[in-house]
Design a protein around this motif. Sequence first.
Motif, PDB file in Angstrom:
ATOM      1  N   ILE A  31      23.363   8.742  21.923  1.00 55.27           N
ATOM      2  CA  ILE A  31      24.429   9.659  21.534  1.00 55.27           C
ATOM      3  C   ILE A  31      25.041  10.180  22.832  1.00 55.27           C
ATOM      4  O   ILE A  31      24.386  10.880  23.592  1.00 55.27           O
ATOM      5  CB  ILE A  31      23.907  10.803  20.672  1.00 55.27           C
ATOM      6  CG1 ILE A  31      23.314  10.247  19.371  1.00 55.27           C
ATOM      7  CG2 ILE A  31      25.026  11.784  20.360  1.00 55.27           C
ATOM      8  CD1 ILE A  31      22.708  11.305  18.479  1.00 55.27           C
ATOM      9  N   ASN A  32      26.266   9.822  23.072  1.00 52.66           N
ATOM     10  CA  ASN A  32      26.871  10.089  24.376  1.00 52.66           C
ATOM     11  C   ASN A  32      27.509  11.470  24.451  1.00 52.66           C
ATOM     12  O   ASN A  32      27.479  12.116  25.501  1.00 52.66           O
ATOM     13  CB  ASN A  32      27.913   9.019  24.670  1.00 52.66           C
ATOM     14  CG  ASN A  32      27.331   7.626  24.526  1.00 52.66           C
ATOM     15  OD1 ASN A  32      26.244   7.345  25.010  1.00 52.66           O
ATOM     16  ND2 ASN A  32      28.046   6.753  23.823  1.00 52.66           N
ATOM     17  N   ASN A  76      17.684  11.879  17.451  1.00 52.80           N
ATOM     18  CA  ASN A  76      19.124  11.582  17.373  1.00 52.80           C
ATOM     19  C   ASN A  76      19.869  12.693  16.628  1.00 52.80           C
ATOM     20  O   ASN A  76      20.724  12.430  15.771  1.00 52.80           O
ATOM     21  CB  ASN A  76      19.373  10.237  16.698  1.00 52.80           C
ATOM     22  CG  ASN A  76      18.978   9.059  17.574  1.00 52.80           C
ATOM     23  OD1 ASN A  76      19.099   9.128  18.796  1.00 52.80           O
ATOM     24  ND2 ASN A  76      18.489   8.003  16.962  1.00 52.80           N
ATOM     25  N   THR A  77      19.523  13.905  16.979  1.00 53.81           N
ATOM     26  CA  THR A  77      20.068  15.065  16.271  1.00 53.81           C
ATOM     27  C   THR A  77      20.593  16.089  17.268  1.00 53.81           C
ATOM     28  O   THR A  77      19.968  16.333  18.307  1.00 53.81           O
ATOM     29  CB  THR A  77      19.006  15.711  15.370  1.00 53.81           C
ATOM     30  OG1 THR A  77      18.565  14.750  14.405  1.00 53.81           O
ATOM     31  CG2 THR A  77      19.565  16.922  14.637  1.00 53.81           C
ATOM     32  N   ASN A  96      31.356  15.452  15.245  1.00 53.32           N
ATOM     33  CA  ASN A  96      31.863  14.161  15.670  1.00 53.32           C
ATOM     34  C   ASN A  96      30.945  13.656  16.767  1.00 53.32           C
ATOM     35  O   ASN A  96      30.794  14.318  17.799  1.00 53.32           O
ATOM     36  CB  ASN A  96      33.304  14.287  16.171  1.00 53.32           C
ATOM     37  CG  ASN A  96      33.825  12.974  16.715  1.00 53.32           C
ATOM     38  OD1 ASN A  96      33.624  12.670  17.890  1.00 53.32           O
ATOM     39  ND2 ASN A  96      34.498  12.216  15.881  1.00 53.32           N
ATOM     40  N   ALA A  97      30.348  12.503  16.536  1.00 51.52           N
ATOM     41  CA  ALA A  97      29.405  11.935  17.499  1.00 51.52           C
ATOM     42  C   ALA A  97      30.000  10.685  18.125  1.00 51.52           C
ATOM     43  O   ALA A  97      30.410   9.760  17.415  1.00 51.52           O
ATOM     44  CB  ALA A  97      28.084  11.607  16.811  1.00 51.52           C
ATOM     45  N   THR A 109      30.314   1.070  21.030  1.00 44.79           N
ATOM     46  CA  THR A 109      30.490   2.508  21.147  1.00 44.79           C
ATOM     47  C   THR A 109      31.659   2.926  20.270  1.00 44.79           C
ATOM     48  O   THR A 109      32.725   2.308  20.299  1.00 44.79           O
ATOM     49  CB  THR A 109      30.739   2.923  22.602  1.00 44.79           C
ATOM     50  OG1 THR A 109      29.593   2.562  23.385  1.00 44.79           O
ATOM     51  CG2 THR A 109      30.943   4.424  22.715  1.00 44.79           C
ATOM     52  N   ASP A 110      31.427   3.983  19.491  1.00 43.16           N
ATOM     53  CA  ASP A 110      32.478   4.422  18.571  1.00 43.16           C
ATOM     54  C   ASP A 110      32.252   5.890  18.220  1.00 43.16           C
ATOM     55  O   ASP A 110      31.216   6.471  18.566  1.00 43.16           O
ATOM     56  CB  ASP A 110      32.447   3.576  17.301  1.00 43.16           C
ATOM     57  CG  ASP A 110      33.803   3.494  16.636  1.00 43.16           C
ATOM     58  OD1 ASP A 110      33.988   2.617  15.776  1.00 43.16           O
ATOM     59  OD2 ASP A 110      34.688   4.327  16.959  1.00 43.16           O
ATOM     60  N   ASP A 111      33.228   6.482  17.569  1.00 42.85           N
ATOM     61  CA  ASP A 111      33.144   7.862  17.104  1.00 42.85           C
ATOM     62  C   ASP A 111      32.850   7.882  15.609  1.00 42.85           C
ATOM     63  O   ASP A 111      33.459   7.126  14.843  1.00 42.85           O
ATOM     64  CB  ASP A 111      34.451   8.609  17.360  1.00 42.85           C
ATOM     65  CG  ASP A 111      34.662   8.908  18.817  1.00 42.85           C
ATOM     66  OD1 ASP A 111      35.822   8.897  19.266  1.00 42.85           O
ATOM     67  OD2 ASP A 111      33.665   9.152  19.517  1.00 42.85           O
ATOM     68  N   TYR A 112      31.961   8.782  15.221  1.00 37.50           N
ATOM     69  CA  TYR A 112      31.617   8.922  13.817  1.00 37.50           C
ATOM     70  C   TYR A 112      31.705  10.390  13.412  1.00 37.50           C
ATOM     71  O   TYR A 112      31.266  11.278  14.157  1.00 37.50           O
ATOM     72  CB  TYR A 112      30.197   8.417  13.547  1.00 37.50           C
ATOM     73  CG  TYR A 112      30.084   6.922  13.605  1.00 37.50           C
ATOM     74  CD1 TYR A 112      29.900   6.270  14.825  1.00 37.50           C
ATOM     75  CD2 TYR A 112      30.189   6.155  12.451  1.00 37.50           C
ATOM     76  CE1 TYR A 112      29.824   4.900  14.891  1.00 37.50           C
ATOM     77  CE2 TYR A 112      30.100   4.779  12.507  1.00 37.50           C
ATOM     78  CZ  TYR A 112      29.926   4.154  13.729  1.00 37.50           C
ATOM     79  OH  TYR A 112      29.853   2.789  13.776  1.00 37.50           O
TER      80      TYR A 112
END
Length: 123
Positions: A31-32, A76-77, A96-97, A109-112
């Motif tokens: 998680i960046n 991952n939280t 938004n991760a 790599t993407d935004d969720y």
Amino acid sequence: QVEVVESGGGLVQPGGSLRLSCAASGSIFSINAVCWYRRAPGKQRELVAAFTSGGSTNYADSVKGRFTISRDNAKNTVYLQMNSLKPEDTAVYYCNAHLTYYSGTYTYTDDYWGQGTQVTVSS
């Protein structure tokens, strides 16, 4: 399949506290960066707090000193601890991760976005 889910919202009295969670699941590599936003009725979306890709944290002036963003990499939280809540904090809170995930032998790599969690501060 990557998913981001918020939880922890609810009804709280002024001065109370809540802790929101933003949990990423799936084949997560890292998680960046994570941003917490909120949208109150009739208002535009507001950036509340963020973990940047450089590891620093940023807060909106309206929540500085009251809200704290933290993370548990093993889970991952990312959390948003909200103290001294005010009625004006009432909103739907979204995370938004910006994350990297595995798909086969590759990483992407993407935004969720999560679905949002309602926070209501009222007596």
